[in-house]
Design a protein around this motif. Sequence first.
Motif, short mmCIF file in Angstrom:
data_model
loop_
_atom_site.label_atom_id
_atom_site.label_comp_id
_atom_site.label_asym_id
_atom_site.label_seq_id
_atom_site.Cartn_x
_atom_site.Cartn_y
_atom_site.Cartn_z
N ASP A 1 7.21 -1.43 1.97
CA ASP A 1 8.00 -0.24 2.26
C ASP A 1 7.72 0.16 3.70
OD1 ASP A 1 9.31 2.16 2.40
OD2 ASP A 1 8.10 3.18 0.89
N ILE A 2 8.71 0.00 4.57
CA ILE A 2 8.49 0.27 5.99
C ILE A 2 8.96 1.67 6.40
CG2 ILE A 2 8.82 -2.18 6.47
CD1 ILE A 2 11.46 -1.45 7.87
N THR A 3 9.56 2.40 5.47
CA THR A 3 10.20 3.66 5.83
C THR A 3 9.21 4.70 6.34
OG1 THR A 3 11.66 3.18 3.96
CG2 THR A 3 11.97 5.28 5.08
N GLY A 4 8.00 4.72 5.77
CA GLY A 4 7.05 5.75 6.15
C GLY A 4 5.99 5.29 7.13
N LEU A 5 6.15 4.09 7.73
CA LEU A 5 5.16 3.60 8.66
C LEU A 5 5.16 4.42 9.95
CD1 LEU A 5 5.56 -0.29 8.41
CD2 LEU A 5 4.06 1.21 7.10
N SER A 6 4.01 4.49 10.59
CA SER A 6 3.92 5.16 11.89
C SER A 6 4.61 4.30 12.95
CB SER A 6 2.46 5.38 12.27
OG SER A 6 1.83 4.12 12.56
N GLU A 7 4.82 4.88 14.13
CA GLU A 7 5.45 4.11 15.20
C GLU A 7 4.61 2.91 15.59
OE1 GLU A 7 8.43 4.31 16.42
OE2 GLU A 7 8.91 6.01 15.14
N SER B 1 0.84 -1.19 0.00
CA SER B 1 0.00 0.00 0.00
C SER B 1 0.87 1.24 0.00
CB SER B 1 -0.89 0.00 1.24
OG SER B 1 -0.12 -0.04 2.41
N LYS B 2 0.36 2.32 -0.56
CA LYS B 2 1.12 3.56 -0.58
C LYS B 2 0.97 4.26 0.76
CE LYS B 2 0.83 4.43 -5.53
NZ LYS B 2 0.43 5.39 -6.56
N ARG B 3 2.09 4.78 1.29
CA ARG B 3 2.09 5.45 2.58
C ARG B 3 2.88 6.73 2.46
NH1 ARG B 3 0.31 1.83 6.41
NH2 ARG B 3 0.42 -0.38 5.86
N ARG B 4 2.79 7.55 3.53
CA ARG B 4 3.61 8.75 3.56
C ARG B 4 5.07 8.32 3.55
NH1 ARG B 4 1.41 7.64 8.19
NH2 ARG B 4 2.63 7.42 10.08
N THR B 5 5.93 9.19 3.10
CA THR B 5 7.32 8.82 2.94
C THR B 5 8.21 9.68 3.81
OG1 THR B 5 7.51 10.36 1.10
CG2 THR B 5 6.96 8.09 0.56
#
Length: 278
Positions: free
Chosen positions: A92-98, A6-10
Motif C-alpha cells: 500500500d503506497i498511499t500513505g508512504l512519506s515523500e 506493513s501497516k502505515r498511516r493512511t
Amino acid sequence: MRARSSKRRTAVGRPEATAGTPGLAVELRGVRRQYGRGGNTVHALAGVDAALPRGTFTAIMGPSGSGKSTFLQSAAGLDRPTAGAVFLGGTDITGLSEDELTELRRDRIGFVFQSFNLLPSLTVEQNVLLPTRLAGQRQDRRRAAAVLAQVGLADKGRRRPGELSGGQQQRVAIARALVTAPDVIFADEPTGALDTRTAADVLGLLRQAVDTLGATVVMVTHDPAAAAWADRVLFLADGSFAGGLERASAEQIATRMTALTAVAAGGARPGAMAGAAA
C-alpha cells in the motif's frame, strides 16, 4: 516481485488498508483525485478500481481530459489520491512519506517518457546506471551492458545521447527502466516523438520485456496502433473506466476511441462497464 505489507498511516478519507491482492502488480481501489474546491472542483478520477496482473502489458486510453495522466501519476506514486488506496506489488503506497515514495519509485518502478529524459552530459552507460547511482549502489557495468544488449545498443555505451537518433535515445530510456528489474514500468506516450517505424521498434521492446523478462508494463497512449501491442486496453472517460478490450486490433481500438470522443464532445457521461478494469 517484492511484496511488503506493513501497516502505515493512511490518506485522508479512507480507513487503514489491508495488503494488496496476490498476483497483481498494480491495484487501485476506489481511487479519487480532485483538484480545487467548491464550484471549481475538478474530479480527475472518480472512484477508479483497477487490477493489473504481473507480467502483463496494459494500455490506458481516453479522450483529452479523461484522467489518463492522473491515473498514471496516482498508480506510480507521483501524485497522492484524494481518497482510495493504491498498491504496488502488494504494498500500500498511499500513505508512504515523500522519502519512502522516492525510494520506492527509484527501486521498484521504471519510467519511460515521451521526451526520453536522458542527461546529455552523461554517457549512455551512465544514463542507464543512473537509478542505481542515485540509490548509492555499486555501479554494475555488466548489468548495464546486458540491458543495452537487450535493447539493441550493445555498442553504444560510451556515446552521448546527442549522438543517437530519437529511437535510439528511447531505447536507452527503456534500458534505464529495466536496469533495476522493477515491479512495474510506467510508459507515458513513449512513442509520441517517434516516426511510425521507430515507434514499432520501441513498442516491440516493451512487448519483449513482458514476454521474455516477465516485466509489467502500463502505458498511457493516444495512438490505437501503439495500444494494439498491449494485452489489454482500458478506456477512461470523465475520470471513470468506460470499458476495455482484450488483444484488440488498432482498428477496433480506434473505433472505441471514436465513440468515446463523440460522447465526450456531446457532454454526456458514458456508463462505466462493470468489471472493465478487473
